[in-house]
Scaffold this motif. Structure first.
Motif, PDB file in Angstrom:
ATOM      1  N   VAL A  50     -39.373  65.362 -18.619  1.00 36.57           N
ATOM      2  CA  VAL A  50     -38.847  65.772 -19.927  1.00 36.57           C
ATOM      3  C   VAL A  50     -38.629  67.282 -19.901  1.00 36.57           C
ATOM      4  O   VAL A  50     -39.537  68.036 -19.554  1.00 36.57           O
ATOM      5  CB  VAL A  50     -39.825  65.407 -21.065  1.00 36.57           C
ATOM      6  N   THR A  51     -37.427  67.724 -20.257  1.00 32.65           N
ATOM      7  CA  THR A  51     -37.104  69.152 -20.292  1.00 32.65           C
ATOM      8  C   THR A  51     -36.570  69.541 -21.668  1.00 32.65           C
ATOM      9  O   THR A  51     -36.026  68.708 -22.396  1.00 32.65           O
ATOM     10  CB  THR A  51     -36.060  69.524 -19.229  1.00 32.65           C
ATOM     11  N   SER A  52     -36.721  70.818 -22.011  1.00 32.36           N
ATOM     12  CA  SER A  52     -36.229  71.306 -23.293  1.00 32.36           C
ATOM     13  C   SER A  52     -34.741  71.607 -23.219  1.00 32.36           C
ATOM     14  O   SER A  52     -34.229  72.074 -22.198  1.00 32.36           O
ATOM     15  CB  SER A  52     -36.991  72.572 -23.692  1.00 32.36           C
ATOM     16  N   ALA A  53     -34.050  71.326 -24.328  1.00 36.23           N
ATOM     17  CA  ALA A  53     -32.629  71.652 -24.437  1.00 36.23           C
ATOM     18  C   ALA A  53     -32.386  72.299 -25.796  1.00 36.23           C
ATOM     19  O   ALA A  53     -31.628  71.806 -26.623  1.00 36.23           O
ATOM     20  CB  ALA A  53     -31.770  70.404 -24.263  1.00 36.23           C
ATOM     21  N   LEU A  54     -33.092  73.417 -26.025  1.00 39.81           N
ATOM     22  CA  LEU A  54     -32.915  74.228 -27.236  1.00 39.81           C
ATOM     23  C   LEU A  54     -33.061  73.410 -28.513  1.00 39.81           C
ATOM     24  O   LEU A  54     -32.151  73.319 -29.348  1.00 39.81           O
ATOM     25  CB  LEU A  54     -31.551  74.925 -27.206  1.00 39.81           C
ATOM     26  N   GLY A  55     -34.217  72.799 -28.668  1.00 40.61           N
ATOM     27  CA  GLY A  55     -34.493  72.042 -29.885  1.00 40.61           C
ATOM     28  C   GLY A  55     -34.540  70.547 -29.682  1.00 40.61           C
ATOM     29  O   GLY A  55     -35.192  69.830 -30.434  1.00 40.61           O
TER      30      GLY A  55
END
Length: 372
Positions: A50-55
């Motif tokens: 799981v990675t962050s994508a600006l929100g």
């Protein structure tokens, strides 16, 4: 030989309906199949990066045969997993090629008379012999329409080769829209529904899944994991748990929020924060959030806010409660709701969150998600 549901059977339950007995029989069959399917043994439990994508948070998985890697937005409020498919009438930009079902050996559309089609809300059938069509929309305007299909979905594993899930029910969307393009191919549905990813993984995971959301500004190189089964158990010092509730056929997970504290005081949120924060007030240039301040440092001197759920006090620090909306401007990331409030992504940063759908509980543990 006596059938286990016969009135002469010691297992006979007179209170069960015919449909409950059929459902129980199907569940026992699934358990037996999964027992012999090495892909589902606990030593090789599936998980997904799981990675962050600006929100938003993107889950990595593969679809089809041969497998194509794609990224879906993690969503505990969606009943199905769907992705963009060729031929695409209306599609948004994504960072991987759009899945072409004609190039997969294992893709198959679902018939209208199947239980899978009937179990998904918003499906339709032009005729009894046609394929099952789905249509799903979300509160932010995101929507998808296409064919409800069976396909092989592949996840990474905790130990050993990737875990393949054959005949996975998934939406193959030819008309799609997302409110914010983050490179995803669609949605990974983890809601409380028959065709969600959690339920399709079967009894072997025991209704357990967990995730740990890294800070929203983390680069794509920093990731955490979406875990299932025994690997998803949240325990140890600092763990707090609260009951999960459901409403009718709704896919959402409900919690009972008893109160909110700012510092040591259980009082109304925004006015209490305004009194406690010693920064220069300013306005949100986007005109969305109402309580904003000028900030020149990433370290904010703001009070701890505590969400008092039934039996679980969850501490929320500046990372969970304030968000940067422009250079030098941060705002309290709480919005008034006309319906049910949402405990969203920002509030869950750096918290290990574990769901147990058999016990109907959700557990929280404050951790550094970049190290999970």
């Amino acid at each position: 030989m006596i059938h286990r549901d016969s009135s002469k059977s010691p297992f006979y339950n007179s209170t069960e309906t015919q449909f409950q007995r059929i459902s129980n029989a199907l569940s026992r069959s699934i358990i037996r199949v999964n027992h012999f399917n090495k892909s589902f043994v606990s030593a090789n439990t599936p998980h997904a990066p799981v990675t962050s994508a600006l929100g938003e948070y993107l889950v990595s998985y593969a679809i089809g045969t041969p497998p194509l890697q794609v990224y879906g937005i993690l969503d505990t409020g969606s009943e199905i997993t769907w992705l963009q498919c060729q031929p695409c009438k209306r599609c948004f930009k994504q960072i991987t090629p759009i899945f072409d079902p004609s190039k997969s050996k294992t893709y198959k559309t679902i018939g209208c008379t199947t239980n899978t089609c009937r179990s998904v809300q918003g499906t339709s059938c032009p005729s009894s012999t046609s394929t099952c069509k789905y249509s799903i929309s979300y509160g932010d305007g995101t929507n998808s329409q296409g064919d409800l299909s069976f396909e092989t979905l592949t996840l990474a594993s905790t130990n050993g080769p990737p875990v393949k899930i054959p005949r996975f029910g998934i939406g193959c969307g030819q008309s799609n829209y997302v409110s914010f393009e983050r490179g995803s191919s669609g949605i990974v549905g983890l809601g409380r529904a028959p065709v969600s990813l959690v339920n399709q993984l079967g009894p072997s995971i025991g209704g357990k899944f967990s995730y740990c959301l890294v800070p929203v500004l983390s680069p794509p190189s920093i990731s955490s994991k979406l875990n299932f089964g025994n690997a998803a158990v949240v325990s140890g010092r600092g763990t707090v748990s609260t009951p999960l509730y459901s409403r009718n056929r709704e896919v959402f997970y409900y919690l009972n929020l008893e109160a909110i504290s700012v510092g040591r005081n259980r009082i109304e949120l925004e006015s209490a924060v305004a009194k406690a924060v010693k920064l220069q007030p300013t306005k949100d240039p986007n005109q969305v959030l109402s309580l904003c301040y000028k900030a020149t440092s990433d370290k904010l001197d703001v009070p701890v806010i505590t969400a008092h759920f039934t039996g679980a006090d969850v501490l929320l620090y500046g990372l969970n409660t304030f968000t940067k909306v422009a250079d030098g401007v941060v705002c309290l990331a709480f919005l008034p709701s006309q319906s049910t409030p949402t405990f969203g992504n920002l509030a869950q940063q750096n918290i290990l969150v574990g769901y147990d759908l058999q016990k109907n509980t959700v557990s929280f543990k404050l951790v550094d998600c970049t190290k999970q």
